[in-house]
Enzyme design. Structure first.
Site, mmCIF file in Angstrom:
data_model
loop_
_atom_site.group_PDB
_atom_site.id
_atom_site.type_symbol
_atom_site.label_atom_id
_atom_site.label_comp_id
_atom_site.label_asym_id
_atom_site.label_seq_id
_atom_site.Cartn_x
_atom_site.Cartn_y
_atom_site.Cartn_z
ATOM 1 C CE LYS A 13 68.788 -28.787 58.497
ATOM 2 N NZ LYS A 13 69.806 -28.407 59.411
ATOM 3 N NE ARG A 88 75.390 -26.387 58.114
ATOM 4 C CZ ARG A 88 74.448 -26.540 59.036
ATOM 5 N NH1 ARG A 88 74.407 -27.612 59.770
ATOM 6 N NH2 ARG A 88 73.552 -25.593 59.207
ATOM 7 N NE ARG A 127 65.919 -20.156 63.088
ATOM 8 C CZ ARG A 127 66.645 -21.136 62.543
ATOM 9 N NH1 ARG A 127 66.146 -22.344 62.458
ATOM 10 N NH2 ARG A 127 67.825 -20.903 62.058
ATOM 11 N NE ARG A 133 70.193 -20.194 65.304
ATOM 12 C CZ ARG A 133 70.092 -21.270 64.540
ATOM 13 N NH1 ARG A 133 69.256 -22.225 64.879
ATOM 14 N NH2 ARG A 133 70.819 -21.395 63.461
ATOM 15 N NE ARG A 144 72.316 -19.934 59.251
ATOM 16 C CZ ARG A 144 71.203 -19.454 59.813
ATOM 17 N NH1 ARG A 144 71.037 -18.154 59.956
ATOM 18 N NH2 ARG A 144 70.274 -20.284 60.210
HETATM 19 P P1 ADP Z 1 70.634 -23.944 60.476
HETATM 20 O O1 ADP Z 1 70.256 -25.304 59.935
HETATM 21 O O2 ADP Z 1 69.460 -23.063 60.736
HETATM 22 O O3 ADP Z 1 71.697 -23.266 59.669
HETATM 23 P P2 ADP Z 1 72.215 -25.164 62.625
HETATM 24 O O4 ADP Z 1 71.867 -25.088 64.061
HETATM 25 O O5 ADP Z 1 72.143 -26.496 61.974
HETATM 26 O O6 ADP Z 1 71.260 -24.119 61.926
HETATM 27 O O7 ADP Z 1 73.703 -24.597 62.397
HETATM 28 C C1 ADP Z 1 74.104 -23.324 62.836
HETATM 29 C C2 ADP Z 1 75.560 -23.037 62.438
HETATM 30 O O8 ADP Z 1 76.431 -23.988 63.071
HETATM 31 C C3 ADP Z 1 75.869 -23.179 60.945
HETATM 32 O O9 ADP Z 1 75.539 -22.034 60.190
HETATM 33 C C4 ADP Z 1 77.388 -23.447 60.990
HETATM 34 O O10 ADP Z 1 78.112 -22.275 61.196
HETATM 35 C C5 ADP Z 1 77.535 -24.320 62.223
HETATM 36 N N1 ADP Z 1 77.456 -25.766 61.881
HETATM 37 C C6 ADP Z 1 76.487 -26.654 62.243
HETATM 38 N N2 ADP Z 1 76.721 -27.875 61.763
HETATM 39 C C7 ADP Z 1 77.872 -27.786 61.044
HETATM 40 C C8 ADP Z 1 78.640 -28.698 60.283
HETATM 41 N N3 ADP Z 1 78.252 -29.975 60.122
HETATM 42 N N4 ADP Z 1 79.770 -28.239 59.683
HETATM 43 C C9 ADP Z 1 80.160 -26.970 59.821
HETATM 44 N N5 ADP Z 1 79.492 -26.053 60.497
HETATM 45 C C10 ADP Z 1 78.349 -26.435 61.120
#
Ligand code: ADP
Length: 190
Positions: A13, A88, A127, A133, A144
């Site tokens: 994504k 999400r 990754r 990370r 996740r």
């Molecule tokens: P990935 O898609 O690899 O999980 P992201 O960078 O999109 O990575 O998100 C990393 C973390 O940030 C998530 O695991 C969550 O803890 C938090 N996060 C991101 N977007 C949201 C959201 N819309 N609602 C709640 N938590 C979020």
């Protein structure tokens, strides 16, 4: 162009959102990146979010919505954006509809990047080695993926019901997947 990109962690994504930004000239808004920036800046909100993120959970809907609302209020979003990492869960999808409804600028399309779970696990392990990370440790990755299945997958149906959903095969070279997305978007965005 107001586009939502949906896909599991590791689905590509973020990468595709960045390419779409370059191609269409609209900002890429990643709630994950906004949250990581808040953590780095050491804001109270960032500190609150960090523990949850490192463990692979979801930050509270209220916090993420506040951050998103602030970002959407910036001038560069007037011709649209690529939203990555939000919504999400179904409550967030609804909150986004309410927020954008007030602005009279609804989501136009949701693109789902479809990738098999086994491949996701392999990509996230890769990754973890490359990017270090904090949330790419095996325990957090498992969590996740589970959160995605339980809470985010229903968002796909949410947009399907609104007849805004397009699913794209997310397996293949980055360039190939990108071309599939552009093709799926069709002539309206050419
Ligand atoms: P990935 O898609 O690899 O999980 P992201 O960078 O999109 O990575 O998100 C990393 C973390 O940030 C998530 O695991 C969550 O803890 C938090 N996060 C991101 N977007 C949201 C959201 N819309 N609602 C709640 N938590 C979020």
């Amino acid at each position: 162009m107001r586009l939502v990109l949906l896909g599991a962690p590791g689905s590509g994504k973020g990468t595709q959102a960045a390419r779409l930004r370059d191609h269409f000239g609209v900002p890429h808004i990643s709630t994950g990146e906004l949250l990581r920036a808040a953590v780095k800046a050491g804001t109270a909100l960032g500190l609150q979010a960090k523990a949850v993120m490192d463990a692979g959970g979801l930050v509270s809907d209220a916090i993420v919505l506040a951050i998103l609302e602030e970002r959407l209020s910036q001038g560069d979003t007037s011709s649209g954006y690529i939203l990555d990492g939000y919504p999400r869960n179904v409550a967030q999808a609804h909150a986004l509809d309410v927020l954008l409804g007030k602005l009279g600028q609804p989501v136009e399309r949701a693109i789902q990047l479809d990738v098999d779970t086994e491949l996701l696990v392999a990509r996230l392990a890769g990754r973890a080695l490359a990017e270090h990370r904090a949330d790419d440790n095996p325990e957090s990755v498992r969590k996740r993926l589970q959160v995605y299945e339980d809470q985010t997958a229903p968002v796909i149906d949410y947009y399907r019901h609104q007849e805004k959903l397009t699913s794209v095969d997310g397996v293949g070279a980055m360039e190939e997947v990108f071309e599939r997305i552009v093709e799926a978007l069709g002539s309206r965005y050419a």
